[in-house]
Design a protein around this motif. Structure first.
Motif, PDB file in Angstrom:
ATOM      1  N   ARG A  75     112.016 -49.152 -41.218  1.00 16.54           N
ATOM      2  CA  ARG A  75     111.037 -50.087 -40.638  1.00 16.54           C
ATOM      3  C   ARG A  75     109.629 -49.497 -40.717  1.00 16.54           C
ATOM      4  NH1 ARG A  75     115.182 -51.383 -37.197  1.00 16.54           N
ATOM      5  NH2 ARG A  75     114.619 -49.799 -35.663  1.00 16.54           N
ATOM      6  N   PHE A  76     109.505 -48.216 -40.399  1.00 14.83           N
ATOM      7  CA  PHE A  76     108.210 -47.553 -40.477  1.00 14.83           C
ATOM      8  C   PHE A  76     107.700 -47.596 -41.919  1.00 14.83           C
ATOM      9  CE2 PHE A  76     105.595 -43.844 -41.379  1.00 14.83           C
ATOM     10  CZ  PHE A  76     104.619 -43.945 -40.400  1.00 14.83           C
ATOM     11  N   ALA A  77     108.566 -47.291 -42.867  1.00 16.20           N
ATOM     12  CA  ALA A  77     108.182 -47.279 -44.284  1.00 16.20           C
ATOM     13  C   ALA A  77     107.696 -48.656 -44.727  1.00 16.20           C
ATOM     14  CB  ALA A  77     109.358 -46.823 -45.140  1.00 16.20           C
ATOM     15  N   GLN A  78     108.372 -49.710 -44.291  1.00 23.04           N
ATOM     16  CA  GLN A  78     107.942 -51.062 -44.663  1.00 23.04           C
ATOM     17  C   GLN A  78     106.576 -51.362 -44.070  1.00 23.04           C
ATOM     18  OE1 GLN A  78     109.598 -53.143 -46.916  1.00 23.04           O
ATOM     19  NE2 GLN A  78     107.535 -54.024 -46.846  1.00 23.04           N
ATOM     20  N   ARG A  79     106.346 -50.892 -42.879  1.00 23.19           N
ATOM     21  CA  ARG A  79     105.028 -51.081 -42.254  1.00 23.19           C
ATOM     22  C   ARG A  79     103.955 -50.364 -43.060  1.00 23.19           C
ATOM     23  NH1 ARG A  79     103.004 -51.782 -36.793  1.00 23.19           N
ATOM     24  NH2 ARG A  79     100.795 -52.162 -37.200  1.00 23.19           N
ATOM     25  N   MET A  80     104.269 -49.155 -43.563  1.00 22.55           N
ATOM     26  CA  MET A  80     103.303 -48.413 -44.383  1.00 22.55           C
ATOM     27  C   MET A  80     103.005 -49.172 -45.668  1.00 22.55           C
ATOM     28  SD  MET A  80     102.485 -45.844 -42.571  1.00 22.55           S
ATOM     29  CE  MET A  80     102.740 -47.005 -41.243  1.00 22.55           C
ATOM     30  N   ILE A  81     104.040 -49.726 -46.274  1.00 20.15           N
ATOM     31  CA  ILE A  81     103.852 -50.495 -47.507  1.00 20.15           C
ATOM     32  C   ILE A  81     102.940 -51.692 -47.239  1.00 20.15           C
ATOM     33  CG2 ILE A  81     104.999 -51.961 -49.220  1.00 20.15           C
ATOM     34  CD1 ILE A  81     107.497 -50.095 -48.842  1.00 20.15           C
ATOM     35  N   ASP A  82     103.254 -52.441 -46.195  1.00 21.35           N
ATOM     36  CA  ASP A  82     102.490 -53.655 -45.885  1.00 21.35           C
ATOM     37  C   ASP A  82     101.051 -53.336 -45.495  1.00 21.35           C
ATOM     38  OD1 ASP A  82     104.881 -55.006 -46.339  1.00 21.35           O
ATOM     39  OD2 ASP A  82     105.314 -55.300 -44.206  1.00 21.35           O
ATOM     40  N   ASP A  83     100.889 -52.450 -44.522  1.00 22.05           N
ATOM     41  CA  ASP A  83      99.546 -52.163 -44.002  1.00 22.05           C
ATOM     42  C   ASP A  83      98.665 -51.461 -45.028  1.00 22.05           C
ATOM     43  OD1 ASP A  83     100.396 -53.297 -41.642  1.00 22.05           O
ATOM     44  OD2 ASP A  83     100.411 -51.411 -40.497  1.00 22.05           O
ATOM     45  N   HIS A  84      99.226 -50.482 -45.728  1.00 18.92           N
ATOM     46  CA  HIS A  84      98.394 -49.742 -46.680  1.00 18.92           C
ATOM     47  C   HIS A  84      98.126 -50.543 -47.950  1.00 18.92           C
ATOM     48  CE1 HIS A  84      97.583 -45.968 -44.648  1.00 18.92           C
ATOM     49  NE2 HIS A  84      98.763 -46.111 -44.086  1.00 18.92           N
ATOM     50  N   SER A  85      99.022 -51.443 -48.312  1.00 18.34           N
ATOM     51  CA  SER A  85      98.726 -52.331 -49.451  1.00 18.34           C
ATOM     52  C   SER A  85      97.524 -53.210 -49.120  1.00 18.34           C
ATOM     53  CB  SER A  85      99.933 -53.202 -49.798  1.00 18.34           C
ATOM     54  OG  SER A  85     100.979 -52.410 -50.320  1.00 18.34           O
ATOM     55  N   ALA A  86      97.507 -53.759 -47.914  1.00 22.47           N
ATOM     56  CA  ALA A  86      96.374 -54.598 -47.495  1.00 22.47           C
ATOM     57  C   ALA A  86      95.093 -53.767 -47.406  1.00 22.47           C
ATOM     58  CB  ALA A  86      96.687 -55.252 -46.155  1.00 22.47           C
ATOM     59  N   MET A  87      95.197 -52.585 -46.833  1.00 20.55           N
ATOM     60  CA  MET A  87      94.020 -51.723 -46.714  1.00 20.55           C
ATOM     61  C   MET A  87      93.522 -51.297 -48.102  1.00 20.55           C
ATOM     62  SD  MET A  87      93.465 -48.201 -44.490  1.00 20.55           S
ATOM     63  CE  MET A  87      94.456 -48.822 -43.160  1.00 20.55           C
ATOM     64  N   ASN A  88      94.451 -51.030 -49.015  1.00 18.41           N
ATOM     65  CA  ASN A  88      94.075 -50.635 -50.376  1.00 18.41           C
ATOM     66  C   ASN A  88      93.280 -51.744 -51.070  1.00 18.41           C
ATOM     67  OD1 ASN A  88      95.457 -48.253 -49.951  1.00 18.41           O
ATOM     68  ND2 ASN A  88      97.192 -48.783 -51.259  1.00 18.41           N
TER      69      ASN A  88
END
Length: 182
Positions: A75-88
């Motif tokens: 779940r944490f990893a999916q959050r990193m994917i989602d949040d950092h993709s948007a931030m990127n």
């Protein structure tokens, strides 16, 4: 006959920058160069490093989706994917506006980090990944706090300032999940 045509083309080309400058505009290349030269070196480095860090967060999150054993880690990893993709995406738009090239590939150092982590699976992966996420987000928060305080460019400062609450949340989450898997 060729000389009058060539003269007309050269005259038109020579008058283009003057006419756009007179209209208060710059040609796109000239504007990009002006943006690039205006950005302070430390602001440029921040954007470049933040871009690399964001790519790494997404790549490690994708790896965690494949190799983690803990549902909390996934779940944490999916959050990193989602949040950092948007931030990127926001970072890439800002960097492009400022004339800073954004790398689309991980640096050699970051590729080695991914390779090392990819050799682990299950609980060993979970511990190592979450340990790295705590360390990485501690560094991120520190770097973004510095940029939010010291960036010379107002847009860079605003980007760092608006990203900080999310990065602090990631750090708290990473510490919580790491405590469960260590």
């Amino acid at each position: 006959m060729l000389k009058p045509v060539l003269f007309t083309i050269m005259t038109a080309a020579a008058s283009l920058p003057a006419s756009t400058a007179a209209a208060g505009q710059r040609p796109a290349v000239e504007q990009a160069h002006a943006n690039q030269t205006k950005l302070d070196e430390s602001d440029r480095e921040f954007l470049e490093e933040a871009g690399q860090g964001g790519l790494l967060e997404v790549r490690l999150g994708q790896l965690a989706q494949q190799r983690a054993a803990s549902p909390d880690v996934k779940r944490f990893a999916q959050r990193m994917i989602d949040d950092h993709s948007a931030m990127n995406k926001r970072l890439a738009a800002l960097a492009q506006q400022k004339g800073v090239p954004v790398q689309q590939e991980l640096s050699r150092e970051h590729r080695e980090e991914v390779d090392e982590l990819s050799r682990k699976t299950g609980a060993a992966f979970d511990r190592k990944y979450m340990s790295e996420m705590v360390d990485d987000h501690e560094d991120d928060v520190e770097e973004f706090e510095e940029a939010a305080k010291d960036a010379k460019d107002a847009d860079v400062k605003r980007f760092a300032t608006t990203a900080l609450p999310l990065l602090r949340e990631h750090l708290a989450m990473a510490r919580q999940v790491y405590d469960k898997v260590k």
